[in-house]
Design a protein around this motif. Structure first.
Motif, PDB file in Angstrom:
ATOM      1  N   SER A  34       0.847  -1.193   0.000  1.00  0.00           N
ATOM      2  CA  SER A  34       0.000   0.000   0.000  1.00  0.00           C
ATOM      3  C   SER A  34       0.877   1.235   0.000  1.00  0.00           C
ATOM      4  O   SER A  34       1.986   1.219   0.548  1.00  0.00           O
ATOM      5  CB  SER A  34      -0.900   0.022   1.237  1.00  0.00           C
ATOM      6  OG  SER A  34      -1.603   1.249   1.334  1.00  0.00           O
ATOM      7  N   TRP A  35       0.356   2.313  -0.608  1.00  0.00           N
ATOM      8  CA  TRP A  35       1.063   3.591  -0.553  1.00  0.00           C
ATOM      9  C   TRP A  35       0.689   4.392   0.684  1.00  0.00           C
ATOM     10  O   TRP A  35       1.395   5.312   1.058  1.00  0.00           O
ATOM     11  CB  TRP A  35       0.774   4.418  -1.802  1.00  0.00           C
ATOM     12  CG  TRP A  35       1.315   3.853  -3.079  1.00  0.00           C
ATOM     13  CD1 TRP A  35       0.625   3.634  -4.237  1.00  0.00           C
ATOM     14  CD2 TRP A  35       2.658   3.450  -3.360  1.00  0.00           C
ATOM     15  NE1 TRP A  35       1.456   3.115  -5.202  1.00  0.00           N
ATOM     16  CE2 TRP A  35       2.712   2.992  -4.688  1.00  0.00           C
ATOM     17  CE3 TRP A  35       3.835   3.420  -2.599  1.00  0.00           C
ATOM     18  CZ2 TRP A  35       3.873   2.515  -5.282  1.00  0.00           C
ATOM     19  CZ3 TRP A  35       5.005   2.949  -3.187  1.00  0.00           C
ATOM     20  CH2 TRP A  35       5.019   2.508  -4.512  1.00  0.00           C
ATOM     21  N   PHE A  36      -0.418   4.050   1.299  1.00  0.00           N
ATOM     22  CA  PHE A  36      -0.847   4.843   2.457  1.00  0.00           C
ATOM     23  C   PHE A  36      -1.643   3.960   3.412  1.00  0.00           C
ATOM     24  O   PHE A  36      -2.869   3.887   3.339  1.00  0.00           O
ATOM     25  CB  PHE A  36      -1.693   6.043   2.005  1.00  0.00           C
ATOM     26  CG  PHE A  36      -1.894   7.077   3.090  1.00  0.00           C
ATOM     27  CD1 PHE A  36      -0.843   7.883   3.505  1.00  0.00           C
ATOM     28  CD2 PHE A  36      -3.125   7.251   3.687  1.00  0.00           C
ATOM     29  CE1 PHE A  36      -1.022   8.845   4.499  1.00  0.00           C
ATOM     30  CE2 PHE A  36      -3.327   8.216   4.675  1.00  0.00           C
ATOM     31  CZ  PHE A  36      -2.266   9.005   5.080  1.00  0.00           C
ATOM     32  N   ASP A  37      -0.921   3.300   4.299  1.00  0.00           N
ATOM     33  CA  ASP A  37      -1.530   2.466   5.339  1.00  0.00           C
ATOM     34  C   ASP A  37      -0.634   2.542   6.575  1.00  0.00           C
ATOM     35  O   ASP A  37       0.067   1.584   6.907  1.00  0.00           O
ATOM     36  CB  ASP A  37      -1.678   1.029   4.859  1.00  0.00           C
ATOM     37  CG  ASP A  37      -2.552   0.183   5.789  1.00  0.00           C
ATOM     38  OD1 ASP A  37      -2.772   0.611   6.950  1.00  0.00           O
ATOM     39  OD2 ASP A  37      -3.009  -0.893   5.357  1.00  0.00           O
ATOM     40  N   PRO A  38      -0.642   3.701   7.263  1.00  0.00           N
ATOM     41  CA  PRO A  38       0.234   3.877   8.430  1.00  0.00           C
ATOM     42  C   PRO A  38       0.099   2.799   9.492  1.00  0.00           C
ATOM     43  O   PRO A  38       1.133   2.358  10.034  1.00  0.00           O
ATOM     44  CB  PRO A  38      -0.171   5.254   8.965  1.00  0.00           C
ATOM     45  CG  PRO A  38      -0.652   5.986   7.742  1.00  0.00           C
ATOM     46  CD  PRO A  38      -1.372   4.949   6.942  1.00  0.00           C
ATOM     47  N   PRO A  39      -1.102   2.315   9.816  1.00  0.00           N
ATOM     48  CA  PRO A  39      -1.180   1.246  10.828  1.00  0.00           C
ATOM     49  C   PRO A  39      -0.435  -0.019  10.420  1.00  0.00           C
ATOM     50  O   PRO A  39       0.250  -0.640  11.247  1.00  0.00           O
ATOM     51  CB  PRO A  39      -2.690   0.998  10.950  1.00  0.00           C
ATOM     52  CG  PRO A  39      -3.319   2.296  10.573  1.00  0.00           C
ATOM     53  CD  PRO A  39      -2.458   2.806   9.448  1.00  0.00           C
ATOM     54  N   GLU A  74      10.297   4.432   4.659  1.00  0.00           N
ATOM     55  CA  GLU A  74       9.843   4.765   3.309  1.00  0.00           C
ATOM     56  C   GLU A  74       8.359   5.085   3.306  1.00  0.00           C
ATOM     57  O   GLU A  74       7.872   5.803   2.452  1.00  0.00           O
ATOM     58  CB  GLU A  74      10.136   3.593   2.365  1.00  0.00           C
ATOM     59  CG  GLU A  74      10.169   3.951   0.883  1.00  0.00           C
ATOM     60  CD  GLU A  74       8.814   3.816   0.191  1.00  0.00           C
ATOM     61  OE1 GLU A  74       8.577   4.561  -0.781  1.00  0.00           O
ATOM     62  OE2 GLU A  74       8.004   2.969   0.616  1.00  0.00           O
ATOM     63  N   ARG A  75       7.629   4.582   4.317  1.00  0.00           N
ATOM     64  CA  ARG A  75       6.181   4.810   4.439  1.00  0.00           C
ATOM     65  C   ARG A  75       5.842   5.486   5.759  1.00  0.00           C
ATOM     66  O   ARG A  75       6.543   5.319   6.764  1.00  0.00           O
ATOM     67  CB  ARG A  75       5.413   3.488   4.376  1.00  0.00           C
ATOM     68  CG  ARG A  75       5.425   2.779   3.045  1.00  0.00           C
ATOM     69  CD  ARG A  75       4.652   3.549   1.990  1.00  0.00           C
ATOM     70  NE  ARG A  75       5.551   4.302   1.107  1.00  0.00           N
ATOM     71  CZ  ARG A  75       5.164   5.262   0.303  1.00  0.00           C
ATOM     72  NH1 ARG A  75       3.894   5.610   0.246  1.00  0.00           N
ATOM     73  NH2 ARG A  75       6.029   5.902  -0.457  1.00  0.00           N
ATOM     74  N   PHE A  76       4.733   6.215   5.762  1.00  0.00           N
ATOM     75  CA  PHE A  76       4.188   6.770   7.000  1.00  0.00           C
ATOM     76  C   PHE A  76       3.811   5.643   7.958  1.00  0.00           C
ATOM     77  O   PHE A  76       3.282   4.615   7.538  1.00  0.00           O
ATOM     78  CB  PHE A  76       2.941   7.599   6.705  1.00  0.00           C
ATOM     79  CG  PHE A  76       3.209   9.025   6.319  1.00  0.00           C
ATOM     80  CD1 PHE A  76       4.443   9.612   6.506  1.00  0.00           C
ATOM     81  CD2 PHE A  76       2.200   9.792   5.761  1.00  0.00           C
ATOM     82  CE1 PHE A  76       4.678  10.926   6.161  1.00  0.00           C
ATOM     83  CE2 PHE A  76       2.417  11.117   5.400  1.00  0.00           C
ATOM     84  CZ  PHE A  76       3.670  11.679   5.601  1.00  0.00           C
ATOM     85  N   GLY A  77       4.043   5.856   9.239  1.00  0.00           N
ATOM     86  CA  GLY A  77       3.717   4.873  10.263  1.00  0.00           C
ATOM     87  C   GLY A  77       4.950   4.252  10.877  1.00  0.00           C
ATOM     88  O   GLY A  77       4.944   3.843  12.046  1.00  0.00           O
ATOM     89  N   VAL A  78       6.032   4.200  10.113  1.00  0.00           N
ATOM     90  CA  VAL A  78       7.267   3.577  10.590  1.00  0.00           C
ATOM     91  C   VAL A  78       7.896   4.398  11.711  1.00  0.00           C
ATOM     92  O   VAL A  78       8.331   3.858  12.731  1.00  0.00           O
ATOM     93  CB  VAL A  78       8.258   3.391   9.420  1.00  0.00           C
ATOM     94  CG1 VAL A  78       9.590   2.825   9.930  1.00  0.00           C
ATOM     95  CG2 VAL A  78       7.658   2.459   8.368  1.00  0.00           C
ATOM     96  N   SER A  79       7.938   5.709  11.528  1.00  0.00           N
ATOM     97  CA  SER A  79       8.538   6.565  12.548  1.00  0.00           C
ATOM     98  C   SER A  79       7.742   6.539  13.853  1.00  0.00           C
ATOM     99  O   SER A  79       8.298   6.725  14.939  1.00  0.00           O
ATOM    100  CB  SER A  79       8.669   8.000  12.039  1.00  0.00           C
ATOM    101  OG  SER A  79       9.585   8.062  10.963  1.00  0.00           O
ATOM    102  N   ASP A  80       6.433   6.300  13.756  1.00  0.00           N
ATOM    103  CA  ASP A  80       5.614   6.167  14.967  1.00  0.00           C
ATOM    104  C   ASP A  80       6.057   4.955  15.773  1.00  0.00           C
ATOM    105  O   ASP A  80       6.162   5.010  17.006  1.00  0.00           O
ATOM    106  CB  ASP A  80       4.141   6.047  14.595  1.00  0.00           C
ATOM    107  CG  ASP A  80       3.586   7.309  13.981  1.00  0.00           C
ATOM    108  OD1 ASP A  80       3.587   8.347  14.657  1.00  0.00           O
ATOM    109  OD2 ASP A  80       3.168   7.269  12.816  1.00  0.00           O
ATOM    110  N   ALA A  81       6.310   3.855  15.080  1.00  0.00           N
ATOM    111  CA  ALA A  81       6.785   2.646  15.756  1.00  0.00           C
ATOM    112  C   ALA A  81       8.147   2.891  16.387  1.00  0.00           C
ATOM    113  O   ALA A  81       8.407   2.480  17.529  1.00  0.00           O
ATOM    114  CB  ALA A  81       6.856   1.489  14.763  1.00  0.00           C
ATOM    115  N   ALA A  82       9.029   3.568  15.645  1.00  0.00           N
ATOM    116  CA  ALA A  82      10.365   3.862  16.170  1.00  0.00           C
ATOM    117  C   ALA A  82      10.277   4.725  17.421  1.00  0.00           C
ATOM    118  O   ALA A  82      10.969   4.472  18.420  1.00  0.00           O
ATOM    119  CB  ALA A  82      11.202   4.556  15.099  1.00  0.00           C
ATOM    120  N   LYS A  83       9.424   5.721  17.383  1.00  0.00           N
ATOM    121  CA  LYS A  83       9.263   6.618  18.530  1.00  0.00           C
ATOM    122  C   LYS A  83       8.771   5.851  19.751  1.00  0.00           C
ATOM    123  O   LYS A  83       9.293   6.022  20.866  1.00  0.00           O
ATOM    124  CB  LYS A  83       8.302   7.740  18.180  1.00  0.00           C
ATOM    125  CG  LYS A  83       8.038   8.721  19.321  1.00  0.00           C
ATOM    126  CD  LYS A  83       7.058   9.804  18.885  1.00  0.00           C
ATOM    127  CE  LYS A  83       6.752  10.771  20.024  1.00  0.00           C
ATOM    128  NZ  LYS A  83       5.795  11.833  19.589  1.00  0.00           N
TER     129      LYS A  83
END
Length: 337
Positions: free
Chosen positions: A198-203, A223-232
């Motif tokens: 997917s190009w846009f599936d942050p969860p 490379e996708r939104f959502g990854v940095s949330d997990a890292a944080k």
């Protein structure tokens, strides 16, 4: 679909502010003529990192009075040709967007409207015989991805997680370039590579990143939104892609490989104004030597990346800009170590 209007919103103000700032850097040739009627057709929200770069560049030209810009977002691939036709019938002269999921159908529409210029993100090269009015592009920012990999190599113990959208050539080359940069500093680094479809599936991206952290990753390539949330949430570092998100993740995102769409769009609009638009590969306008990409400032991580690593970054960046060093392009699907 609404054509010719713009809804004011908080996101519009945020994106538009960057566009106004960018307008000051536009070449005189782009500013000199009557506004070009332009439409953006996007399969995702304009906040999505890839599309946001196009939108900001378009808003900059709109603010300068160079284009009359309208857009439609969240267009399903199956509906893409219909939206293209509606804009063409409305008198739009330049259509920008992405057709990765609607290649054949979109190219048929381009052939139906030979007087409309199309600048579309695509995995395939232009076909002058079939579509002389269709130019293609993508965020070929392997130069910046490589430099961000060097930074990552200096900040990891050696296990890196990489979450991508789809394993298409444009994404694959960025991941390979990033890994090559890491190996300049950490030759024995290992990589966990996964694509979420997917190009846009942050969860989904977030859950995939969590699994990589559970597998030992101490740094993530977002490379996708959502990854940095997990890292944080897990207290590991991240390297961003296309846009700079450090303001949202000041203790997480070390740097990012930034895409600047302005050189691509400015060239296309100038060609439309001159009546010389034709089928070309605009992807090279994303290269660092053309001003199409850069490495984001370290910001909150200034002084935290080893000095010798940043010296190597500076050396390689200068060589790329001088044309004496070329980042290798590998479009094959990357695999985990």
């Amino acid at each position: 679909m609404t054509i010719g209007t713009f809804t004011i919103s908080r996101r519009g103000l945020l994106l538009g502010g960057a566009a106004v700032a960018a307008a000051a850097n536009l070449p005189r040739a782009v500013l000199a003529q009557e506004p070009v009627r332009m439409a953006g057709i996007y399969t995702v929200p304009v906040e999505q990192q890839w599309v946001s770069r196009i939108h900001i560049a378009a808003e900059a030209l709109k603010a300068a009075g160079t284009v009359d810009y309208s857009y439609t977002e969240n267009v399903a691939n199956t509906d893409y040709p219909r939206v293209m036709r509606e804009y063409c019938e409305a008198g739009v002269k330049l259509i920008v967007g992405e057709i990765f999921g609607a290649e054949a159908e979109a190219r048929e529409v381009c052939a139906e409207y030979p007087d409309v210029a199309f600048l579309l993100g695509s995995s395939f090269m232009p076909d002058e015989a079939a579509n002389p009015n269709l130019s293609v592009f993508d965020n070929y920012i392997q130069d910046a991805a490589y430099l961000s990999g060097i930074v990552a190599g200096g900040m990891t113990a050696g296990n890196i997680g990489m979450v991508g959208g789809f394993p298409i050539p444009e994404v694959n080359r960025l991941i390979h370039a990033f890994m090559a940069g890491v190996r300049e500093v950490k030759a024995d680094a290992t990589f966990q590579v996964s694509f979420i479809g997917s190009w846009f599936d942050p969860p989904k991206a977030k859950e995939t990143a969590f699994a990589m952290i559970d597998g030992g990753a101490d740094l993530l390539y977002a490379e996708r939104f959502g990854v940095s949330d997990a890292a944080k949430e897990r207290g590991v570092l991240a390297i961003g892609n296309v846009i700079d998100t450090q303001a949202d993740y000041p203790d997480t995102v070390v740097t990012s490989a930034l895409w600047h769409f302005e050189p691509t769009l400015n060239a296309a609009v100038a060609a439309v104004q001159a009546g010389s638009f034709k089928a070309e590969n605009y992807g090279t306008y994303s290269y660092m030597i053309a001003g199409g990409c850069s490495l984001a400032p370290l910001g909150t991580f200034e002084g935290k990346v080893p000095a010798e690593v940043m010296a190597l970054v500076a050396e390689k960046e200068a060589a790329i800009k001088a044309g004496s060093f070329t980042v290798a392009i590998d479009d094959s699907e990357p695999k985990s170590s």
